[in-house]
Design a protein around this motif. Sequence first.
Motif, PDB file in Angstrom:
ATOM      1  N   GLY A 188       0.787  -1.226   0.000  1.00  0.00           N
ATOM      2  CA  GLY A 188       0.000   0.000   0.000  1.00  0.00           C
ATOM      3  C   GLY A 188       0.819   1.275   0.000  1.00  0.00           C
ATOM      4  N   ASP A 189       2.149   1.165  -0.163  1.00  0.00           N
ATOM      5  CA  ASP A 189       3.022   2.344  -0.200  1.00  0.00           C
ATOM      6  C   ASP A 189       3.127   2.853  -1.640  1.00  0.00           C
ATOM      7  OD1 ASP A 189       4.933   4.287   0.075  1.00  0.00           O
ATOM      8  OD2 ASP A 189       6.539   2.942   0.761  1.00  0.00           O
ATOM      9  N   VAL A 190       2.134   3.648  -2.045  1.00  0.00           N
ATOM     10  CA  VAL A 190       2.046   4.101  -3.438  1.00  0.00           C
ATOM     11  C   VAL A 190       3.249   4.956  -3.825  1.00  0.00           C
ATOM     12  CG1 VAL A 190       0.711   5.501  -5.063  1.00  0.00           C
ATOM     13  CG2 VAL A 190      -0.456   3.979  -3.453  1.00  0.00           C
ATOM     14  N   GLU A 191       3.597   5.901  -2.990  1.00  0.00           N
ATOM     15  CA  GLU A 191       4.713   6.789  -3.317  1.00  0.00           C
ATOM     16  C   GLU A 191       6.038   6.028  -3.357  1.00  0.00           C
ATOM     17  OE1 GLU A 191       4.399   9.836  -4.471  1.00  0.00           O
ATOM     18  OE2 GLU A 191       2.251   9.403  -4.284  1.00  0.00           O
ATOM     19  N   GLY A 192       6.199   5.071  -2.430  1.00  0.00           N
ATOM     20  CA  GLY A 192       7.408   4.251  -2.441  1.00  0.00           C
ATOM     21  C   GLY A 192       7.495   3.416  -3.705  1.00  0.00           C
ATOM     22  N   ALA A 193       6.352   2.846  -4.122  1.00  0.00           N
ATOM     23  CA  ALA A 193       6.319   2.041  -5.348  1.00  0.00           C
ATOM     24  C   ALA A 193       6.697   2.890  -6.551  1.00  0.00           C
ATOM     25  CB  ALA A 193       4.934   1.432  -5.534  1.00  0.00           C
ATOM     26  N   LYS A 194       6.116   4.092  -6.632  1.00  0.00           N
ATOM     27  CA  LYS A 194       6.431   4.993  -7.749  1.00  0.00           C
ATOM     28  C   LYS A 194       7.921   5.313  -7.793  1.00  0.00           C
ATOM     29  CE  LYS A 194       2.077   7.568  -8.095  1.00  0.00           C
ATOM     30  NZ  LYS A 194       1.492   8.919  -7.969  1.00  0.00           N
ATOM     31  N   LYS A 195       8.486   5.539  -6.620  1.00  0.00           N
ATOM     32  CA  LYS A 195       9.913   5.871  -6.543  1.00  0.00           C
ATOM     33  C   LYS A 195      10.768   4.737  -7.094  1.00  0.00           C
ATOM     34  CE  LYS A 195      12.161   5.225  -2.756  1.00  0.00           C
ATOM     35  NZ  LYS A 195      12.657   5.251  -1.347  1.00  0.00           N
ATOM     36  N   TYR A 196      10.447   3.502  -6.702  1.00  0.00           N
ATOM     37  CA  TYR A 196      11.230   2.355  -7.172  1.00  0.00           C
ATOM     38  C   TYR A 196      11.050   2.141  -8.682  1.00  0.00           C
ATOM     39  CZ  TYR A 196      12.344   0.967  -2.368  1.00  0.00           C
ATOM     40  OH  TYR A 196      12.823   0.913  -1.078  1.00  0.00           O
ATOM     41  N   TYR A 197       9.804   2.281  -9.169  1.00  0.00           N
ATOM     42  CA  TYR A 197       9.569   2.077 -10.600  1.00  0.00           C
ATOM     43  C   TYR A 197      10.301   3.142 -11.424  1.00  0.00           C
ATOM     44  CZ  TYR A 197       5.841  -1.251  -9.389  1.00  0.00           C
ATOM     45  OH  TYR A 197       5.139  -2.327  -8.903  1.00  0.00           O
ATOM     46  N   GLN A 198      10.278   4.379 -10.952  1.00  0.00           N
ATOM     47  CA  GLN A 198      10.986   5.448 -11.658  1.00  0.00           C
ATOM     48  C   GLN A 198      12.486   5.186 -11.704  1.00  0.00           C
ATOM     49  OE1 GLN A 198       9.824   7.649 -13.487  1.00  0.00           O
ATOM     50  NE2 GLN A 198       8.092   8.803 -12.666  1.00  0.00           N
ATOM     51  N   LYS A 199      13.006   4.677 -10.584  1.00  0.00           N
ATOM     52  CA  LYS A 199      14.433   4.375 -10.518  1.00  0.00           C
ATOM     53  C   LYS A 199      14.777   3.227 -11.470  1.00  0.00           C
ATOM     54  CE  LYS A 199      18.135   3.713  -7.135  1.00  0.00           C
ATOM     55  NZ  LYS A 199      18.457   3.507  -5.700  1.00  0.00           N
ATOM     56  N   ALA A 200      13.907   2.228 -11.537  1.00  0.00           N
ATOM     57  CA  ALA A 200      14.136   1.104 -12.451  1.00  0.00           C
ATOM     58  C   ALA A 200      14.127   1.579 -13.893  1.00  0.00           C
ATOM     59  CB  ALA A 200      13.069   0.034 -12.243  1.00  0.00           C
ATOM     60  N   LEU A 201      13.205   2.492 -14.218  1.00  0.00           N
ATOM     61  CA  LEU A 201      13.115   3.021 -15.580  1.00  0.00           C
ATOM     62  C   LEU A 201      14.291   3.928 -15.933  1.00  0.00           C
ATOM     63  CD1 LEU A 201       9.281   3.743 -15.700  1.00  0.00           C
ATOM     64  CD2 LEU A 201      10.535   2.034 -17.027  1.00  0.00           C
TER      65      LEU A 201
END
Length: 425
Positions: A309-322
Amino acid sequence: MKKLVTIIGALLISVSAFAQKNEIKTLEKALKNNNYSEAKTAAMAADALVGNMDDKTKAKFYFLKAQALYANGQGSDKDMDAAVASIDDLKELESKIGKKKYTDEASTISSNILSGLLTGANDAISAKNYSNAAEKFEMAYALSPKDTTYLYYAASSAVNDTNYDKALSIYLKLKEMGYTGISMGYYAINKETGEKEQFGNKTTRDLSVRSGQYIKPTDEKSSSKTSEIVKNIALIYVAQDKNDKALEYMSEARAENPDDLGLLLSEANVNLKMGNKEKFKQLMEEATSKDPNNAELIYNLGVLAAEGGDVEGAKKYYQKALAINPKYTDAYTNMAVVILDGEQAIVEEMNGLGTSSADNRRYDELRDKRTSLYNEAIPYLEKALDLKQNNIDAARTLMNIYSAVGETEKFKAMKQRVADMEAGN
């Protein structure tokens, strides 16, 4: 009456001795004529009489039986196994009686069998017949127990054959034996080619250096295979869904080789399978620190954050992966998913509003917020579809979003694209 029994007993012994000699003569004659089929038949017949043979006859029989089964290298794997057993019986018997009449010749047969097994095992590997290779390496080890490396090769072949039960039993045996696989290699540089070459033993290498054809001799110790064996045991337990056992051996393997990233990831995945999400996250973060440019590791942390449920954390990781891998399709897709996950709460609130002026104003605010979510998700879905042209889920989601935000032309084009995909075009 007693005298009659004695006479009958003597006659029986005489007949038995005659039968032994007769069968052994038949066996010898067949071997002399290279008729191994007949020799094998005679050996099987004589086998029934071995209990009544004296030690001298028995030793000769064991030797002849081994020759018959070996069949000058043409015997089956089963026959070779039996030939080795006969040679073992011979060696044990001659060692006991203190007279080694046939042992040396039998040892030559053993060496030939071993050589044939190793050649056969290597041929089986080349043909990708890993089951046969595993069998032959096991037989080679049984013939030469001091060469524990053959057992290691048997386990490796069993893994390639996906016979994990067999591989596991061998790996556990190797671990119990304390096998490390460490060996000394003898090298020197070929003066003519400048290439570094390995020699079978130190004596041969040293003689080659003395001849002047080789220079710069070196002795190099190979690395230990202990951590690899423990790691493979753990991974096989994972494949067998024996997670507690897997973690037990992974812990041991990591203690011996803490920098093994593959092992660290395997331990993380086992913990995830067991529902230990906190431990999974801890291990994944440890892996990320060891390999900070690994997009897949960072993506997995995003997945875990989204599940928690950590939406902002998920976004951060996906952005870093991209940022590391701009062509990571799943990261684009999951970024859109985690953005659109916020839509449900918005729709639920909209559906719960009344008709007052305040409710109408709130409805407009929520509608704009939902449109903003759609617009934020669109670029990620478009990129995911661009990278994977047959991504029908991304296409359907885009079609619906284009309709919701009033992008009529894009909606029509995407509707047609979805129809083509569903038709298999």
